[in-house]
Design a protein around this motif. Structure first.
Motif, short mmCIF file in Angstrom:
data_model
loop_
_atom_site.label_atom_id
_atom_site.label_comp_id
_atom_site.label_asym_id
_atom_site.label_seq_id
_atom_site.Cartn_x
_atom_site.Cartn_y
_atom_site.Cartn_z
N ASP A 27 -68.45 1.33 80.15
CA ASP A 27 -68.49 1.78 81.53
C ASP A 27 -69.92 1.86 82.07
O ASP A 27 -70.23 1.31 83.14
N GLU A 28 -70.75 2.59 81.37
CA GLU A 28 -72.11 2.83 81.85
C GLU A 28 -72.88 1.53 82.04
O GLU A 28 -73.55 1.34 83.06
N GLN A 29 -72.77 0.64 81.08
CA GLN A 29 -73.50 -0.63 81.17
C GLN A 29 -72.98 -1.47 82.33
O GLN A 29 -73.75 -2.07 83.08
N LEU A 74 -71.32 -0.48 85.09
CA LEU A 74 -71.60 0.12 86.40
C LEU A 74 -73.08 0.02 86.76
O LEU A 74 -73.43 -0.12 87.93
N ASP A 75 -73.95 0.08 85.76
CA ASP A 75 -75.38 -0.08 86.01
C ASP A 75 -75.68 -1.48 86.53
O ASP A 75 -76.46 -1.64 87.48
N LYS A 76 -75.07 -2.49 85.93
CA LYS A 76 -75.28 -3.86 86.40
C LYS A 76 -74.72 -4.06 87.80
O LYS A 76 -75.34 -4.72 88.65
N ASP A 124 -74.34 -1.74 90.13
CA ASP A 124 -75.19 -1.01 91.08
C ASP A 124 -76.40 -1.84 91.47
O ASP A 124 -76.76 -1.92 92.65
N GLY A 125 -77.01 -2.49 90.49
CA GLY A 125 -78.16 -3.33 90.78
C GLY A 125 -77.81 -4.52 91.64
O GLY A 125 -78.58 -4.93 92.52
N GLU A 152 -64.19 3.85 89.05
CA GLU A 152 -65.52 4.05 89.62
C GLU A 152 -66.10 2.73 90.11
O GLU A 152 -66.81 2.69 91.12
N ARG A 153 -65.79 1.64 89.41
CA ARG A 153 -66.19 0.31 89.90
C ARG A 153 -65.65 0.07 91.30
O ARG A 153 -66.37 -0.35 92.21
#
Length: 299
Positions: free
Chosen positions: A204-206, A208-210, A212-213, A252-253
């Motif tokens: 998830d974290e990885q 969503l971070d991509k 967001d960018g 969340e995505r």
């Protein structure tokens, strides 16, 4: 009122071995109605797409092969199931549902298609259970009728939107963005305007971070309309996906994408895309979460 495209033919029975994925097309609207998230007034049944609109995105010879059911055995194997008149009608209604949804989105901010996301269909081929590319067809419809000038397609299905990328390769008014499994189907990728290839097992974290960018970069295209393909084959439970997102991460995505659209006053049409978890409840819940998020943000 937010509109949702659905037709009984969406759950068209296929040969043995292909029926399970079709169950979700019956269960998603039933679940949404059961939870009181929508009423019958939200649902609309699309008609059959007009040939002239098909030809804005697809090659005439390919369309004739579909229309007259003359695809070769090899071409049908590439699609993944036998071509029939009823199957073609299903695809035409799905594509019309996305066209209608785009028009409703311009009116209400967002609209959904319970099916769609047929992003492996290129201008002159079908592939990966896709005959006609619903969001490409709708994008070209908007452009052809002067209803949008710069379109953004956000494809977050686990598989690259290769057909979409090919159709719009030389179209500067459409920006194609695909974030997908690097070592997943299709194994021959096309070139989107922005591709982000993901390694197997991404959490998830990885993810969503991509995402967001990427979203901040997408504004540079200055879109006035968005198509969002919200496949749930990114789930860890998916037997084809190879990623490791939870249902909350997938939700969340959707929240990030739809908040992005709302924040920048961008109408958005949402098609469901893939989902192949062994437990149909995982698929239906994740897809219904997309509707919940959209309704919370836009209603």
């Amino acid at each position: 009122m937010v509109k949702v495209a659905w037709h009984p033919l969406y759950a068209h029975p296929l040969p043995e071995g292909h029926r399970f994925p079709m169950l979700k097309y019956e269960l998603i609207p039933e679940q949404l109605l059961h939870e009181g998230l929508i009423t019958e007034q939200h649902l609309f049944a699309p008609e059959v797409l007009n040939e002239d609109v098909v030809l804005l995105s697809h090659d005439k010879n390919y369309w004739k092969q579909l229309r007259y059911l003359t695809l070769t055995a090899a071409e049908q194997r590439r699609i993944g199931f036998p071509l029939t008149a009823q199957l073609l009608e299903r695809e035409l209604r799905i594509a019309q549902g996305t066209v209608d949804g785009a028009l409703y989105a311009k009116q209400f901010g967002i609209a959904f298609n319970v099916a769609g996301g047929t992003h492996h269909a290129g201008s002159n081929w079908g592939e990966g259970f896709c005959l006609l590319n619903d969001q490409a067809i709708a994008a070209n419809y908007l452009l052809d009728n002067g209803l949008a000038s710069r379109i953004l397609i956000i494809d977050l299905d686990v598989h690259q939107g290769n057909g979409t990328a090919e159709i719009f390769y030389d179209e500067p008014r459409v920006f194609t963005f695909s974030m997908h499994g690097d070592r997943n189907f299709p194994f021959r990728k096309e070139r989107s305007d922005l591709d982000i290839a993901l390694e197997d097992g991404l959490n998830d974290e990885q993810f969503l971070d991509k995402l967001d960018g990427a979203l901040s970069e997408l504004l540079k295209h200055e879109p006035d309309f968005v198509f969002y393909l919200s496949g749930v084959d990114v789930l860890e439970s998916d037997k084809l996906g190879k990623l490791a997102l939870t249902k909350s991460g997938c939700k969340e995505r959707d929240n990030m994408v739809l908040q992005f659209c709302k924040q920048h006053n961008l109408p958005v049409q949402v098609s469901m895309g893939g989902g192949y978890s062994p437990d149909i409840r995982d698929i239906v819940e994740a897809h219904c979460n997309t509707f919940k998020v959209g309704l919370d943000i836009f209603e």
